[in-house]
Design a protein around this motif. Structure first.
Motif, PDB file in Angstrom:
ATOM      1  N   PHE A   1     132.134  86.023  93.366  1.00 24.09           N
ATOM      2  CA  PHE A   1     132.066  84.637  92.417  1.00 24.09           C
ATOM      3  C   PHE A   1     131.002  83.854  92.885  1.00 24.09           C
ATOM      4  O   PHE A   1     130.751  82.859  92.068  1.00 24.09           O
ATOM      5  N   SER A   2     130.534  84.002  94.187  1.00 21.66           N
ATOM      6  CA  SER A   2     129.498  83.084  94.563  1.00 21.66           C
ATOM      7  C   SER A   2     128.058  83.477  94.708  1.00 21.66           C
ATOM      8  O   SER A   2     127.054  83.183  94.452  1.00 21.66           O
ATOM      9  N   PHE A   3     128.191  84.732  95.438  1.00 17.88           N
ATOM     10  CA  PHE A   3     126.856  85.299  95.924  1.00 17.88           C
ATOM     11  C   PHE A   3     126.109  86.127  94.743  1.00 17.88           C
ATOM     12  O   PHE A   3     125.043  85.901  94.600  1.00 17.88           O
ATOM     13  N   ILE A   4     126.783  87.007  94.366  1.00 18.77           N
ATOM     14  CA  ILE A   4     126.432  87.808  93.357  1.00 18.77           C
ATOM     15  C   ILE A   4     125.794  87.040  91.960  1.00 18.77           C
ATOM     16  O   ILE A   4     124.694  87.438  91.590  1.00 18.77           O
ATOM     17  N   PRO A   5     126.459  85.984  91.295  1.00 21.27           N
ATOM     18  CA  PRO A   5     125.987  85.301  90.417  1.00 21.27           C
ATOM     19  C   PRO A   5     124.743  84.439  90.737  1.00 21.27           C
ATOM     20  O   PRO A   5     123.910  84.232  89.869  1.00 21.27           O
ATOM     21  N   MET A   6     124.394  84.395  91.993  1.00 22.10           N
ATOM     22  CA  MET A   6     123.283  83.528  92.234  1.00 22.10           C
ATOM     23  C   MET A   6     121.800  84.130  91.631  1.00 22.10           C
ATOM     24  O   MET A   6     120.954  83.720  91.599  1.00 22.10           O
ATOM     25  N   PHE A   7     122.093  85.906  91.618  1.00 19.79           N
ATOM     26  CA  PHE A   7     120.928  86.194  91.152  1.00 19.79           C
ATOM     27  C   PHE A   7     120.685  85.930  89.536  1.00 19.79           C
ATOM     28  O   PHE A   7     119.526  85.936  89.207  1.00 19.79           O
ATOM     29  N   GLY A   8     121.677  85.205  88.933  1.00 16.00           N
ATOM     30  CA  GLY A   8     121.366  84.610  87.519  1.00 16.00           C
ATOM     31  C   GLY A   8     120.385  83.577  87.327  1.00 16.00           C
ATOM     32  O   GLY A   8     119.985  83.118  86.509  1.00 16.00           O
TER      33      GLY A   8
ATOM     34  N   MET B   1     142.214  89.977 107.721  1.00 14.03           N
ATOM     35  CA  MET B   1     142.833  88.660 106.979  1.00 14.03           C
ATOM     36  C   MET B   1     141.581  87.915 106.105  1.00 14.03           C
ATOM     37  O   MET B   1     142.109  87.222 104.948  1.00 14.03           O
ATOM     38  N   MET B   2     140.462  88.153 106.605  1.00  7.14           N
ATOM     39  CA  MET B   2     139.238  87.515 106.015  1.00  7.14           C
ATOM     40  C   MET B   2     138.777  88.096 104.785  1.00  7.14           C
ATOM     41  O   MET B   2     137.969  87.550 103.881  1.00  7.14           O
ATOM     42  N   ALA B   3     139.046  89.337 104.651  1.00  6.96           N
ATOM     43  CA  ALA B   3     138.475  90.382 103.772  1.00  6.96           C
ATOM     44  C   ALA B   3     138.698  89.855 102.496  1.00  6.96           C
ATOM     45  O   ALA B   3     137.627  89.718 101.734  1.00  6.96           O
TER      46      ALA B   3
ATOM     47  N   ILE C   1     135.428  88.808 100.036  1.00  5.85           N
ATOM     48  CA  ILE C   1     134.905  89.584  98.743  1.00  5.85           C
ATOM     49  C   ILE C   1     135.309  88.591  97.623  1.00  5.85           C
ATOM     50  O   ILE C   1     134.297  88.663  96.478  1.00  5.85           O
ATOM     51  N   PHE C   2     136.144  87.522  97.665  1.00  2.00           N
ATOM     52  CA  PHE C   2     136.175  86.611  96.296  1.00  2.00           C
ATOM     53  C   PHE C   2     134.880  85.878  96.666  1.00  2.00           C
ATOM     54  O   PHE C   2     134.089  85.738  95.285  1.00  2.00           O
TER      55      PHE C   2
END
Length: 296
Positions: A24-31, A13-15, A19-20
């Motif tokens: 949209f929050s963790f991966i863009p932090m590399f920017g 249920m949390m997946a 994933i969202f």
């Protein structure tokens, strides 16, 4: 085995949410690396020149930077103060209504604007405060000149605060209504025996009973000092009121995306995030000290 299956079901249920959050929050932090580069889209992050703290130094030297931070803090603080006061006042007044149907009707009416986005409400607000709108028509009945609310640096901030409070106070009052139900009725009975009137009961019983909730909610709102409401201001402001309405988020949008100064926009956003983290940690400490409650 059953417990294991339950855990798998809960994690499933949390997946979707996780994933969202990751995409949209963790991966863009590399920017945030762009804040330390002279970023050129054609070269990408790996090929752009590294400039260290030059973007931050330039940001602090811009004449507008000080005004933008002041605007953000002033607007956000006034929203917190006025919003808290109106929410508490409305909750106290609503609590005095004894007819349940009327009480539920009033609560529903003031809560409805919370469900509407500023993309919709901005049109309503602009029509109400327009040169030929109902507010100026009302002023005309008293022989007063019309006011350009949407183009006046003097009136735009109060209009922002009042319209935000109108949208949010119904939601905020729910918290205080719930807190009112936790006050021991025996205290009111004891106050009545002592001859206290309604105002004295409000002052010596109700408000002290609400104080822990007021302190908690206010402390939790401290991290929002640098979040003055992008959606609202972006949909309402214009170049004529940049002096008093331009906040960090709108400045990042305009500089980073519209003017394509990606590195500068990232630097401003990163600084705002760092200050926000400091405020969150401070709010957690303050909440624990004042109310014996920890956010995390």
């Amino acid at each position: 085995m059953k417990n294991k299956n339950d855990q798998i079901a809960f994690h499933s249920m949390m997946a979707a949410g996780m994933i969202f959050l990751i995409i949209f929050s963790f991966i863009p932090m590399f920017g945030i690396v762009m804040a330390f580069q002279d970023y050129v889209p054609a070269k990408g992050i790996s090929g752009s020149r590294w400039v260290g703290l030059d973007n931050f130094t330039f940001m602090l030297q811009i004449p507008d930077s000080k005004q933008i931070f002041i605007n953000t803090i002033v607007i956000a603080v006034w929203k917190i103060i006025v919003g808290t006061f109106v929410s508490i006042t409305f909750a106290l007044l609503l609590n005095e209504i004894r007819v349940k149907i009327a009480k539920r009707f009033m609560q529903t009416v003031v809560y409805l604007p919370n469900f509407l986005s500023w993309a919709v409400l901005a049109t309503v607000v602009m029509n109400i405060f327009s040169y030929e709108g109902p507010i100026n028509a009302f002023l005309g009945w008293f022989g007063l000149d019309p006011i350009l609310f949407m183009a006046s640096n003097e009136w735009f901030r109060p209009m922002l605060v009042l319209s935000d409070v109108w949208k949010e106070f119904g939601y905020g009052s729910i918290i205080y209504l719930a807190a009112l139900t936790s006050i021991d009725p025996g205290q009111y009975e004891a106050a009545s025996i002592d001859g206290a009137n309604r105002f004295q009961k409000l002052w010596y019983v109700t408000l002290p009973g609400l104080m822990p909730t007021i302190l908690l909610v206010t402390t939790l709102n401290l991290p929002n000092v640098l979040n003055a409401g992008f959606d609202q201001i972006f949909n309402l402001y214009n170049p004529l009121v940049y002096e008093t309405a331009d906040i960090i988020d709108t400045y990042v949008y305009r500089v980073g995306l519209v003017e394509r100064q990606y590195s500068l926009g990232t630097a401003v956003g990163l600084l705002r995030s760092i200050v926000g983290i400091i405020l969150i940690l401070s709010a957690n400490k303050l909440t624990q000290k004042l109310t014996d409650y920890r956010i995390f």
